[in-house]
Design an enzyme around this catalytic site. Structure first.
Site, short mmCIF file in Angstrom:
data_model
loop_
_atom_site.label_atom_id
_atom_site.label_comp_id
_atom_site.label_asym_id
_atom_site.label_seq_id
_atom_site.Cartn_x
_atom_site.Cartn_y
_atom_site.Cartn_z
N ASP A 284 27.31 43.29 -7.68
CA ASP A 284 26.78 44.42 -8.70
C ASP A 284 27.56 44.60 -9.69
OD1 ASP A 284 25.04 45.12 -6.33
OD2 ASP A 284 26.63 45.98 -5.53
N LYS B 208 25.84 41.39 -13.39
CA LYS B 208 25.67 39.98 -13.80
C LYS B 208 24.24 39.75 -14.42
CE LYS B 208 26.06 38.79 -9.60
NZ LYS B 208 26.65 40.15 -9.12
N GLY C 39 20.23 42.33 -6.21
CA GLY C 39 19.10 43.35 -6.97
C GLY C 39 19.88 43.31 -8.32
N HIS C 40 19.58 42.43 -9.17
CA HIS C 40 19.84 42.34 -10.63
C HIS C 40 19.01 43.28 -11.53
CE1 HIS C 40 21.53 38.23 -9.46
NE2 HIS C 40 22.05 39.00 -8.81
N GLN D 142 25.41 38.44 -5.64
CA GLN D 142 26.60 39.10 -5.18
C GLN D 142 27.78 38.60 -5.59
OE1 GLN D 142 24.38 37.02 -2.33
NE2 GLN D 142 22.97 39.01 -2.41
P1 GDP Z 1 24.34 42.51 -10.71
O1 GDP Z 1 23.65 42.45 -9.31
O2 GDP Z 1 25.60 41.82 -10.84
O3 GDP Z 1 23.43 42.13 -11.86
O4 GDP Z 1 24.47 44.07 -10.90
P2 GDP Z 1 23.36 45.34 -10.66
O5 GDP Z 1 22.28 45.17 -11.42
O6 GDP Z 1 23.27 45.66 -9.28
O7 GDP Z 1 24.28 46.79 -11.12
C1 GDP Z 1 24.70 46.69 -12.38
C2 GDP Z 1 24.03 48.08 -12.96
O8 GDP Z 1 24.98 48.48 -14.08
C3 GDP Z 1 22.73 47.86 -13.39
O9 GDP Z 1 22.34 49.15 -13.16
C4 GDP Z 1 22.90 47.76 -15.02
O10 GDP Z 1 21.57 48.05 -15.76
C5 GDP Z 1 23.95 48.70 -15.17
N1 GDP Z 1 25.09 47.92 -16.22
C6 GDP Z 1 25.16 46.64 -16.51
N2 GDP Z 1 26.34 46.81 -17.45
C7 GDP Z 1 26.40 48.17 -17.96
C8 GDP Z 1 27.35 48.71 -18.76
O11 GDP Z 1 28.27 47.95 -19.50
N3 GDP Z 1 27.48 50.14 -18.60
C9 GDP Z 1 26.76 50.94 -17.93
N4 GDP Z 1 26.86 52.16 -18.17
N5 GDP Z 1 25.86 50.30 -16.85
C10 GDP Z 1 25.88 48.77 -17.01
#
Ligand code: GDP
Length: 444
Positions: free
Chosen positions: A13, A16, A40-41, A224
């Site tokens: 999370d 990525k 869940g990206h 993950q």
């Molecule tokens: P992933 O699984 O690594 O892709 O991460 P997730 O999608 O589960 O969680 C990242 C969350 O943070 C998502 O809702 C993104 O839209 C949001 N997000 C990503 N980068 C940023 C950021 O720089 N600032 C904020 N406030 N939200 C972000």
């Protein structure tokens, strides 16, 4: 052309999906190499939000190809639903999405076993997403897995399913007291899934290697994070696959010699979903503040994420096992409101300060993080796009992180939206992707 792995440096999370989306214009193919629909990206494009579970985030950019490689486990019903949702939103997949015939399938009995086993574990539960991912990988290792390509041969699929159901039903009934699954409940539906997926199924190892030979470049999208890796994570509170950069090679058949580098993605703080050790976890108001500002609720399950301070012990481990050349730091804006920010630089265990993440649960349980405290910047970094615009104290925080991890921070994310990104000029990232210098990129 660089072939780069994007890997989570914490417990997943990290954002990525957003980082992959930002870098997608500079590559031809985006490949998922492990995990399943437990990922869940989230990608935000303008006012639109997309949550991808099995399909690589890069598919959202027109003209790019997405590959679900052999290291991924696929739940056909969930994948077809995700495909249909994207198509409904105008993202065409025919000719752009390819799925490995060797990807193992998640079957209904995997989900039942996942749920039943979590219930059996009680207070020792792992906190899985109950999507059947772990049991599907178990069958893969036990050599009884059924692969996506098997769906194309009705007789073979029936034979394998029948054999597995004998075993799985015996376990479901006698160990877990769960009603058995009948062949007729699964077979027709899965044969239909096979028909629907047939146009997308290929030998992706050949496809990827031929594309590389023809000069294409690949972004490997990790799911993950490092601390959830089956070998290098906080076992047994992990996911069932190799989430670390090595998984990009084993999970695709692209040899390590053709991969040029690894970008580690870390949040400016730390989160973890599910159970298991989390040394820098904070509760109370501060935990709620991070959760609220960071919207830290699982993209797949909606579960609240546990929140805590940035942990450099974890990050150093991640830099080492992934061979990260550089770091992307996300969600810096979430810390904007704080008067003090902390970074764990070691764990105190008795009289010693550990610099490396301990293998023994007993040592970890008896350790306390050693923190450095930094003054908060208490002004908005949200949406900033240039390094010079960062408040000096925010810059100090980023520079301290770079010094502690001995890695340059070449991308800073200041918001969920694509354009809310700072790319550091002349960094390794811009040497891998020279075009990245001209970011922010225009919306789709
Ligand atoms: P992933 O699984 O690594 O892709 O991460 P997730 O999608 O589960 O969680 C990242 C969350 O943070 C998502 O809702 C993104 O839209 C949001 N997000 C990503 N980068 C940023 C950021 O720089 N600032 C904020 N406030 N939200 C972000």
């Amino acid at each position: 052309m660089a072939n780069i792995v994007v890997v989570g440096a914490q417990w997943g999370d990290e954002g990525k999906g957003k980082v992959v989306d930002v870098l997608t214009p500079f590559v031809d193919l985006i490949v998922r190499y492990q995990g399943g629909n437990n990922a869940g990206h989230t990608v935000v494009i303008g006012k639109e939000k997309f949550v991808l579970h099995s399909i690589p985030s890069g598919i959202l950019r027109p003209g790019k190809r997405g590959v679900i490689a052999c290291g991924v486990v696929v739940d056909p019903a969930s994948l077809l639903e995700e495909m249909a949702q994207l198509e409904r939103r105008g993202i065409t997949l025919q000719g752009r999405l390819v799925i490995s015939k060797n990807a193992h399938l998640i079957l209904p009995y995997h989900r039942l076993l996942d749920e039943a086993d979590e219930a059996r574990l009680g207070t020792r539960r792992i906190g899985t997403t109950a999507r059947g991912v772990g049991p599907a990988y178990t069958d893969k290792a036990a050599r009884i897995g059924i692969r996506a390509g098997d769906l194309l041969d009705e007789a073979l699929f029936r034979e394998k399913l029948q054999a597995n159901l004998q075993l799985k039903n015996a376990i479901l009934q006698s160990v877990y007291n769960v009603p058995p699954v009948r062949l007729e409940e699964i077979l027709p539906a899965y044969l239909r899934f096979g028909e629907a997926l047939a146009p997308y199924l290929r030998d992706t190892t050949i496809l990827l290697n031929e594309a590389l030979d023809a000069g294409a470049s690949i972004l490997f999208e990790g799911a993950q994070g490092t601390m959830l890796d089956v070998d290098h994570g906080t076992y047994p509170y992990i996911t069932a696959s190799n989430t670390t950069a090595g998984g990009a090679s084993t999970g695709t058949g692209v040899p390590p010699t053709k991969i040029h580098g690894v970008l580690g993605v870390a949040k400016a703080y730390t989160t973890r979903v599910g159970e298991g050790p989390f040394p820098t976890e904070v509760g109370g108001e501060l935990g709620d503040l991070l959760r609220g500002r960071g919207n830290e609720y699982g993209a797949t399950t909606g579960r609240p994420r546990r929140c805590g301070w940035l942990d450099v012990v974890v990050l150093r481990h991640a830099m080492r096992v992934n061979g990260c050349g550089t770091l992307a730091l996300t969600k810096l804006d979430v810390l904007d409101a704080l008067s003090t920010v902390k970074i764990a630089v070691g764990y105190r265990y008795g009289q010693t300060v550990l610099r490396d993440f301990p293998l023994e649960d007993r040592v970890l349980a008896g350790s306390e993080p050693v923190y450095e405290e930094w003054p908060g910047w208490q002004s908005s970094t949200a949406g900033l796009r240039h390094l010079e615009e960062l408040p000096p104290k925010a810059r100090d925080y980023v520079e301290r992180l770079a010094a502690l991890t001995e890695r340059e921070v070449s991308l800073i994310s200041t918001g969920a939206v694509r354009e809310e990104t700072i790319i550091s000029e002349g960094s390794l990232l811009t040497r891998w992707f020279p075009g990245a210098q001209s970011l922010p990129v225009s919306p789709r």
